[in-house]
Design an enzyme around this catalytic site. Structure first.
Site, PDB file in Angstrom:
ATOM      1  N   CYS A  50       0.843  -1.195   0.000  1.00  0.00           N
ATOM      2  CA  CYS A  50       0.000   0.000   0.000  1.00  0.00           C
ATOM      3  C   CYS A  50       0.883   1.252   0.000  1.00  0.00           C
ATOM      4  O   CYS A  50       1.978   1.252   0.547  1.00  0.00           O
ATOM      5  CB  CYS A  50      -0.909   0.006   1.228  1.00  0.00           C
ATOM      6  SG  CYS A  50      -2.048   1.421   1.267  1.00  0.00           S
ATOM      7  N   ASP A  54       0.418   3.760   1.715  1.00  0.00           N
ATOM      8  CA  ASP A  54       0.362   4.347   3.063  1.00  0.00           C
ATOM      9  C   ASP A  54       1.771   4.666   3.582  1.00  0.00           C
ATOM     10  O   ASP A  54       2.653   3.804   3.572  1.00  0.00           O
ATOM     11  CB  ASP A  54      -0.346   3.360   4.007  1.00  0.00           C
ATOM     12  CG  ASP A  54      -0.739   4.013   5.319  1.00  0.00           C
ATOM     13  OD1 ASP A  54       0.150   4.542   6.020  1.00  0.00           O
ATOM     14  OD2 ASP A  54      -1.939   3.986   5.659  1.00  0.00           O
ATOM     15  N   ARG A  72       2.909   4.858   6.370  1.00  0.00           N
ATOM     16  CA  ARG A  72       3.336   4.134   7.579  1.00  0.00           C
ATOM     17  C   ARG A  72       3.824   2.724   7.291  1.00  0.00           C
ATOM     18  O   ARG A  72       4.158   1.977   8.205  1.00  0.00           O
ATOM     19  CB  ARG A  72       2.166   4.087   8.575  1.00  0.00           C
ATOM     20  CG  ARG A  72       1.712   5.469   9.027  1.00  0.00           C
ATOM     21  CD  ARG A  72       0.357   5.416   9.691  1.00  0.00           C
ATOM     22  NE  ARG A  72      -0.705   5.035   8.748  1.00  0.00           N
ATOM     23  CZ  ARG A  72      -1.989   4.914   9.077  1.00  0.00           C
ATOM     24  NH1 ARG A  72      -2.364   5.142  10.307  1.00  0.00           N
ATOM     25  NH2 ARG A  72      -2.879   4.569   8.157  1.00  0.00           N
ATOM     26  N   HIS A  88      -2.168  -4.005   5.008  1.00  0.00           N
ATOM     27  CA  HIS A  88      -2.013  -3.596   6.414  1.00  0.00           C
ATOM     28  C   HIS A  88      -3.374  -3.363   7.031  1.00  0.00           C
ATOM     29  O   HIS A  88      -4.327  -2.968   6.349  1.00  0.00           O
ATOM     30  CB  HIS A  88      -1.124  -2.347   6.530  1.00  0.00           C
ATOM     31  CG  HIS A  88      -1.708  -1.119   5.928  1.00  0.00           C
ATOM     32  ND1 HIS A  88      -2.325  -0.141   6.670  1.00  0.00           N
ATOM     33  CD2 HIS A  88      -1.800  -0.700   4.639  1.00  0.00           C
ATOM     34  CE1 HIS A  88      -2.740   0.827   5.875  1.00  0.00           C
ATOM     35  NE2 HIS A  88      -2.444   0.515   4.631  1.00  0.00           N
ATOM     36  N   CYS A 117      -6.257  -0.058   6.809  1.00  0.00           N
ATOM     37  CA  CYS A 117      -5.973   0.564   5.501  1.00  0.00           C
ATOM     38  C   CYS A 117      -7.120   1.508   5.115  1.00  0.00           C
ATOM     39  O   CYS A 117      -8.282   1.101   5.067  1.00  0.00           O
ATOM     40  CB  CYS A 117      -5.811  -0.522   4.446  1.00  0.00           C
ATOM     41  SG  CYS A 117      -5.426   0.121   2.812  1.00  0.00           S
TER      42      CYS A 117
HETATM   43 CO    CO Z   1      -3.451   1.192   2.986  1.00  0.00          CO
END
Ligand code: CO
Length: 204
Positions: free
Chosen positions: A42, A44, A46, A98, A101
């Site tokens: 992803c 993302d 993080r 994750h 998400c």
């Molecule tokens: Co995500």
């Protein structure tokens, strides 16, 4: 004009620290890359592939998009897989989702965010395929389940691309894995959905 000097300063410090430890690190790396792993994760902020797996530059080839979706007609993702498998000859493809998400959550909660909603249709399909599994679950558990099911579906999609199927037909060593990461504790979990052959992929 803002110039992001602090990031460039960070970069200098990072490169100097590596060179102090291994003076020829970048010279060696500039000659070639031969990572064993392709990471599909992803976008993302993080979930940075290298940091959470302890891999250095040169050790993992990375493709990231919102909610780690692998679509058969996505030329971008397919090109990454093709180059990784046929040219770099990675041994492992890791699809990593994750918990928590935002993309998966938006698909689950039917929040509208514009263009991205079209991309998230693929995750709504995952809900449709597994509708009965969500019955009776609390919202938080539904989201966790969908994050996991989404990884499993994308492992399936990777394993059924012509690229991966052709690699297996040619007898190449290649495995596809499904992992999920917890932003809350920093731990990766293997979803035990790995496949290494056409026959195994057919059981997914
Ligand atoms: Co995500």
């Amino acid at each position: 004009m803002p110039n992001l000097k602090h990031l460039l300063d960070n970069n200098r410090e990072w490169a100097d620290a590596i060179k102090r430890e291994q003076p020829d690190f970048f010279t060696q790396l500039s000659m070639q890359q031969s990572p064993e792993y392709l990471w599909i994760g992803c976008s993302d902020s993080r979930v940075p592939a290298n940091q959470i797996t302890g891999l250095k530059p040169g050790e993992v080839f990375v493709h990231r998009n919102i909610a780690n979706v692998v679509v058969y007609t996505d030329l971008n993702c397919l090109s990454v897989i093709q180059f990784a498998v046929e040219v770099i000859k990675v041994k492992h493809i890791i699809v990593c989702g994750h918990y928590g998400c935002g993309g998966v959550q938006a698909a689950l909660e039917n929040h509208e965010h514009g263009l991205i909603d079209n991309w998230l249709r693929h995750i709504k399909d995952v809900i449709r395929f597994h509708k009965s599994e969500f019955d009776g679950l609390e919202h938080h558990d539904k989201l966790d389940l969908l994050c996991e099911l989404n990884v499993r579906e994308q492992v399936k999609n990777v394993a059924h691309t012509t690229i991966v199927q052709d690699a297996w037909k040619q007898g190449n060593e290649l495995s596809v894995h499904g992992w999920i990461y917890s932003i809350e504790n920093g731990i990766l979990k293997d979803l035990d959905t790995s496949v290494s052959s056409i026959d195994e992929a057919a059981t997914l």
